[in-house]
Design a protein around this motif. Structure first.
Motif, short mmCIF file in Angstrom:
data_model
loop_
_atom_site.label_atom_id
_atom_site.label_comp_id
_atom_site.label_asym_id
_atom_site.label_seq_id
_atom_site.Cartn_x
_atom_site.Cartn_y
_atom_site.Cartn_z
N GLY A 1 -77.26 36.37 43.55
CA GLY A 1 -75.82 36.09 43.61
C GLY A 1 -74.99 37.35 43.54
N ILE A 2 -75.35 38.28 42.63
CA ILE A 2 -74.62 39.55 42.49
C ILE A 2 -74.70 40.34 43.79
CG2 ILE A 2 -74.63 41.78 41.31
CD1 ILE A 2 -75.54 40.28 38.78
N SER A 3 -75.92 40.36 44.36
CA SER A 3 -76.10 41.10 45.62
C SER A 3 -75.24 40.51 46.72
CB SER A 3 -77.58 41.06 46.03
OG SER A 3 -77.77 41.71 47.27
N GLY A 4 -75.21 39.17 46.81
CA GLY A 4 -74.41 38.52 47.86
C GLY A 4 -72.92 38.75 47.66
N GLN B 1 -69.81 36.96 35.45
CA GLN B 1 -70.48 35.74 34.99
C GLN B 1 -71.99 35.82 35.22
OE1 GLN B 1 -68.62 32.49 37.02
NE2 GLN B 1 -66.70 32.63 35.84
N SER B 2 -72.34 36.31 36.41
CA SER B 2 -73.77 36.44 36.71
C SER B 2 -74.45 37.44 35.78
CB SER B 2 -73.97 36.86 38.18
OG SER B 2 -73.49 35.86 39.05
N LEU B 3 -73.74 38.56 35.52
CA LEU B 3 -74.31 39.56 34.61
C LEU B 3 -74.47 39.00 33.20
CD1 LEU B 3 -72.44 42.82 35.76
CD2 LEU B 3 -74.88 42.31 35.98
N ASN B 4 -73.47 38.25 32.75
CA ASN B 4 -73.58 37.64 31.41
C ASN B 4 -74.74 36.66 31.35
OD1 ASN B 4 -71.38 39.05 30.41
ND2 ASN B 4 -69.89 37.49 31.05
N TYR B 5 -74.89 35.88 32.44
CA TYR B 5 -76.00 34.94 32.49
C TYR B 5 -77.34 35.68 32.49
CZ TYR B 5 -79.11 31.29 34.26
OH TYR B 5 -80.15 30.41 34.42
N LEU B 6 -77.39 36.79 33.26
CA LEU B 6 -78.62 37.59 33.31
C LEU B 6 -78.93 38.19 31.94
CD1 LEU B 6 -80.81 38.66 35.22
CD2 LEU B 6 -79.35 40.65 35.67
N ILE B 7 -77.90 38.65 31.24
CA ILE B 7 -78.09 39.21 29.89
C ILE B 7 -78.62 38.14 28.95
CG2 ILE B 7 -76.89 40.13 27.88
CD1 ILE B 7 -75.04 41.63 29.84
N SER B 8 -78.10 36.90 29.10
CA SER B 8 -78.58 35.82 28.23
C SER B 8 -80.06 35.51 28.49
CB SER B 8 -77.73 34.56 28.44
OG SER B 8 -77.99 33.99 29.72
N LEU B 9 -80.45 35.60 29.76
CA LEU B 9 -81.86 35.38 30.07
C LEU B 9 -82.74 36.47 29.45
CD1 LEU B 9 -81.72 34.33 33.84
CD2 LEU B 9 -82.12 32.86 31.86
N VAL B 10 -82.30 37.72 29.55
CA VAL B 10 -83.05 38.82 28.94
C VAL B 10 -83.13 38.62 27.44
CG1 VAL B 10 -83.07 41.31 28.52
CG2 VAL B 10 -82.51 40.43 30.78
N ASN B 11 -82.01 38.18 26.84
CA ASN B 11 -82.02 37.92 25.39
C ASN B 11 -83.00 36.80 25.04
OD1 ASN B 11 -80.17 39.90 24.75
ND2 ASN B 11 -78.40 38.53 25.02
N ASP B 12 -83.08 35.79 25.91
CA ASP B 12 -84.05 34.71 25.66
C ASP B 12 -85.48 35.24 25.66
OD1 ASP B 12 -82.06 32.88 25.46
OD2 ASP B 12 -82.23 32.15 27.53
N VAL B 13 -85.77 36.14 26.59
CA VAL B 13 -87.11 36.74 26.64
C VAL B 13 -87.38 37.53 25.37
CG1 VAL B 13 -88.60 38.38 27.84
CG2 VAL B 13 -87.16 36.82 29.15
N LEU B 14 -86.38 38.31 24.93
CA LEU B 14 -86.55 39.09 23.69
C LEU B 14 -86.71 38.17 22.49
CD1 LEU B 14 -83.91 41.92 24.32
CD2 LEU B 14 -86.40 42.04 24.56
N ASP B 15 -85.93 37.06 22.49
CA ASP B 15 -86.07 36.10 21.38
C ASP B 15 -87.46 35.48 21.37
OD1 ASP B 15 -83.52 36.59 20.54
OD2 ASP B 15 -82.63 34.85 21.57
#
Length: 349
Positions: free
Chosen positions: A262-265, A289-303
């Protein structure tokens, strides 16, 4: 003229070891000889002396009654050395004692080994008989092997294992099953929940190698089986967790690819319309919004990583459901926009 007892006394004092003198003199006394000869015609006695010139020290005396009346009793007394006989007897006694000691050690070894088993039987595969070596006294010491094993299987083995155990304990086929094996074993569950391990070990074969006798040992392995099953369940649990983790990473990879696409597009769209300020603003908002969503996904992986390493701490946090669902639908919005479709998000209360 020196009397016989006086002669025996002098002989004892010079040639018989001191501790053996009383017995020697008692046996050669007139009263003892007369008493013994009342019921028998001859007597034999062995005694030990100090070694003579020929190094003889063991002698045999034989006394034979010749005549007897009211006034006298005449005997014939002979002596011979018996060192060679004594030596053979001692050698035989030593062999016997060694054999007894070896038997005792063997029995002690068997008793020690038997403690590891609940029961041990010796089986005659030709005669179809057994002998209980160790185990419950309730079970007869001997009997018909096939009959006894059938009864135990029917009465004590768990129903789901009876067919297998019946086949394993079949005396008719046991010899052939032991043709190329020195031992075979089976594990099964008893009706009381305990696990048993039955092992047949060949004890004797004929000239052609056919098993004639076998030892049957039974060991309770409930604790070992419990550990084995625990390890199995732990392995299965590890497999399930690995599959879950793989599926999570696959889903996460897909979820991370979506906002990146989405960010690329959106960046591509913004680059194509640099003068459209409204589009630039809208595009930047969606990129954030996409970056925030991506950060949340990375945080989920770290969690998730913290959770597996026991460093995870639960927290309560406020969140905007509408924003969360909007972030989830970024990919759908991008696809809809590419096809000139206006997506709408409905919230049902």
């Amino acid at each position: 003229m020196v009397g016989f007892y006086e002669y025996a006394y002098q002989y004892a004092m010079h040639y018989i070891p001191k501790e053996e003198q009383p017995e020697f003199l008692w046996w050669f006394s007139k009263d003892n000889l007369k008493t013994l000869l009342k019921n028998q015609a001859s007597l034999t006695q062995h005694y030990h002396s100090y070694p003579n010139a020929q190094n003889h020290q063991y002698f045999e005396t034989k006394v034979v009654k010749v005549s007897e009346d009211e006034k006298s009793c005449h005997v014939l007394m002979g002596f011979r050395y018996i060192d060679d006989i004594i030596e053979k007897e001692r050698a035989a006694q030593k062999r016997l004692q060694d054999a007894l000691d070896e038997t005792k050690r063997s029995n002690e070894t068997i008793s020690t080994i038997a403690k590891s088993y609940s029961s041990i039987y010796q089986l005659d595969l030709v005669e179809d008989t057994y002998e209980r070596i160790s185990g419950s006294e309730i079970i007869p010491k001997t009997g018909c092997a096939s009959k006894r094993m059938y009864e135990v299987c029917e009465q004590e083995v768990a129903p789901e294992y009876r067919n297998i155990v019946h086949q394993f304990v079949d005396i008719k086929t046991l010899a052939s099953r032991l043709d190329k094996e020195d031992d075979i074993l089976a594990e099964y569950r008893m009706a009381d929940g305990n696990w048993h391990k039955l092992r047949y070990i060949v004890r004797k074969r004929d000239a052609n190698g056919k098993a004639l006798q076998a030892i049957a040992t039974i060991r309770i392995i409930s604790e070992t089986k419990r550990k084995e099953l625990n390890l199995f369940f732990e392995a299965e649990q590890a497999k399930r967790e690995a599959k879950t983790k793989t599926r999570f990473l696959q889903n996460m990879s897909h979820d991370m690819r979506t906002p990146l696409n989405g960010i690329s597009g959106m960046l591509h769209m913004a680059d194509q319309n640099p003068d459209d300020l409204g589009l630039q603003k809208s595009t930047r908002n969606k990129i954030h919004q996409s970056l925030n969503y991506l950060i949340s996904l990375v945080n989920d992986v770290l969690d998730m990583n913290d959770l597996e390493s026991d460093h995870f701490t639960e927290e309560e946090a406020d969140f905007d459901v509408t924003k969360l669902l909007g972030n989830i639908n970024i990919e759908a919005q991008q696809l809809a926009q590419d096809k000139n479709i206006q997506p709408e998000l409905f919230m049902k209360r």
